[in-house]
Design a protein around this motif. Structure first.
Motif, short mmCIF file in Angstrom:
data_model
loop_
_atom_site.label_atom_id
_atom_site.label_comp_id
_atom_site.label_asym_id
_atom_site.label_seq_id
_atom_site.Cartn_x
_atom_site.Cartn_y
_atom_site.Cartn_z
N ALA A 195 0.83 -1.21 0.00
CA ALA A 195 0.00 0.00 0.00
C ALA A 195 0.86 1.26 0.00
CB ALA A 195 -0.92 -0.01 1.22
N ALA A 196 1.99 1.22 0.73
CA ALA A 196 2.88 2.39 0.73
C ALA A 196 3.48 2.62 -0.65
CB ALA A 196 3.99 2.17 1.77
N TRP A 197 3.87 1.53 -1.35
CA TRP A 197 4.38 1.69 -2.72
C TRP A 197 3.30 2.24 -3.64
CZ3 TRP A 197 9.21 2.12 -2.82
CH2 TRP A 197 10.07 1.25 -2.15
N ASP A 198 2.05 1.75 -3.47
CA ASP A 198 0.95 2.22 -4.33
C ASP A 198 0.66 3.70 -4.11
OD1 ASP A 198 0.70 -0.30 -5.38
OD2 ASP A 198 -0.90 -0.92 -4.01
N LEU A 199 0.96 4.19 -2.90
CA LEU A 199 0.73 5.60 -2.60
C LEU A 199 1.97 6.44 -2.90
CD1 LEU A 199 -1.25 5.18 0.74
CD2 LEU A 199 -2.15 5.86 -1.49
N TYR A 200 2.89 5.88 -3.71
CA TYR A 200 4.06 6.60 -4.20
C TYR A 200 5.03 7.00 -3.08
CZ TYR A 200 1.08 6.93 -8.30
OH TYR A 200 0.26 6.63 -9.35
N ALA A 201 5.14 6.16 -2.08
CA ALA A 201 6.12 6.43 -1.01
C ALA A 201 7.51 6.01 -1.49
CB ALA A 201 5.75 5.66 0.26
N ASP A 202 8.52 6.82 -1.19
CA ASP A 202 9.88 6.43 -1.52
C ASP A 202 10.42 5.51 -0.41
OD1 ASP A 202 10.28 8.14 0.59
OD2 ASP A 202 11.18 9.74 -0.62
N ARG A 203 11.66 5.06 -0.59
CA ARG A 203 12.22 4.10 0.37
C ARG A 203 12.33 4.70 1.77
NH1 ARG A 203 14.45 -0.37 -2.08
NH2 ARG A 203 14.60 -0.26 -4.36
N SER A 205 10.53 7.18 3.10
CA SER A 205 9.19 7.32 3.68
C SER A 205 8.62 5.97 4.10
CB SER A 205 8.25 7.99 2.68
OG SER A 205 8.70 9.28 2.34
N LEU A 206 8.89 4.93 3.31
CA LEU A 206 8.44 3.59 3.68
C LEU A 206 9.08 3.14 4.98
CD1 LEU A 206 7.07 0.84 3.06
CD2 LEU A 206 9.11 0.26 1.72
N PHE A 207 10.37 3.41 5.12
CA PHE A 207 11.05 3.01 6.35
C PHE A 207 10.57 3.83 7.55
CE2 PHE A 207 14.54 3.82 9.33
CZ PHE A 207 14.76 2.53 9.80
N ARG A 208 10.44 5.15 7.36
CA ARG A 208 10.13 6.04 8.48
C ARG A 208 8.67 5.94 8.92
NH1 ARG A 208 8.57 11.44 8.66
NH2 ARG A 208 8.73 11.55 6.39
N ARG A 209 7.74 5.75 7.97
CA ARG A 209 6.33 5.80 8.31
C ARG A 209 5.69 4.42 8.50
NH1 ARG A 209 3.82 10.75 7.38
NH2 ARG A 209 5.15 12.35 6.41
N VAL A 210 6.32 3.38 7.95
CA VAL A 210 5.70 2.05 8.03
C VAL A 210 6.58 1.09 8.83
CG1 VAL A 210 4.83 0.09 6.71
CG2 VAL A 210 4.53 2.41 5.83
#
Length: 252
Positions: A195-203, A205-210
């Motif tokens: 879902a994070a990738w689908d919402l255009y999160a970069d690496r 942001s994926l690490f920090r928010r998920v």
């Protein structure tokens, strides 16, 4: 009906509490005998006086605690904190990508990688530390390979330094960081990452928010498991650091 159930619960309450106390008693007894009692012995010895030939004289004073204010002890404590902190940071930086990679593998390959991580524990820690001496010494494996590859002309002075101690600590305690991180990452739902990738999160942001919020317990457990034994290590600094590097464990 509710009154009848509440009367049964109130009647069974003391018995259930007594059964709970009986279940707790063996564990509490074990903690008292093998954790609290040794700590009380250490406290008593710390207040005693050192004998002429190394014995303990039961003459209580605060001289031992006043000696802690000596600048030499402060430098050793500071160096121990720095090395333990750097060991924890390096283990976290190396262990998180490795744990993430293992957690996203198929189950059979996960088991293989976990076995490879645990294999060093099959060998005594002293033997593994001596192996690093043969690798890092002047005529050791690393210098021999570098000279044969014409990368260096004279052997590097790698052994008996803080860098060698740091390398030995990271090597020895890296599995203690990887295993809790793997357990935490493995429980993260892959759908959240997708879902994070689908919402255009970069690496980042994926690490920090998920990943970071969901794996924080594993990170904290890994840092504790690495920092505490690194702070009290004495074998690795003694063998790889020699007289040039001293930590709290060697001082004690």
């Amino acid at each position: 009906m509710n009154r009848w159930l509440s009367s049964i619960e109130s009647a069974a309450g003391p018995h259930s509490r007594l059964a709970g106390c009986r279940l707790l008693f063996p564990g509490l007894l074990w903690i008292a005998l093998f954790c609290l009692l040794p700590m009380l012995v250490v406290l008593a010895v710390s207040l005693a006086t050192r004998g002429t030939y190394g014995g303990v004289l039961w003459e209580f004073s605060l001289d031992n605690y006043r000696d802690l204010l000596h600048p030499l002890y402060g430098r050793i404590f500071g160096q121990s904190l720095v090395l333990a902190g750097m060991t924890t940071g390096l283990c976290l930086a190396l262990g998180f990508p490795l744990a993430y990679y293992i957690a996203r593998l198929p189950p059979r390959r996960q088991a293989l990688w976990l076995v490879l991580i645990i294999i060093p524990f099959w060998t005594n820690f002293l033997v593994r530390t001596y192996a690093w001496i043969f690798i890092l010494r002047t005529e050791g494996l690393l210098n021999t390979v570098l000279i044969q590859l014409n990368l260096i002309s004279t052997p590097l002075d790698l052994l008996y330094s803080n860098q060698a101690v740091l390398l030995g600590l990271v090597y020895g305690y890296l599995p203690f960081m990887v295993l809790p991180l793997y357990a935490a990452i493995e429980r993260v739902d892959p759908a959240l990452i997708e879902a994070a990738w689908d919402l255009y999160a970069d690496r980042w942001s994926l690490f920090r928010r998920v990943l970071l919020p969901l794996t924080k317990p594993g990170m904290i457990a890994g840092c504790v498991l690495v920092f505490i034994p690194s702070l009290g290590a004495f074998l690795t600094p003694d063998l790889l650091g020699g007289a040039r590097s001293m930590m709290v464990g060697n001082l004690i």
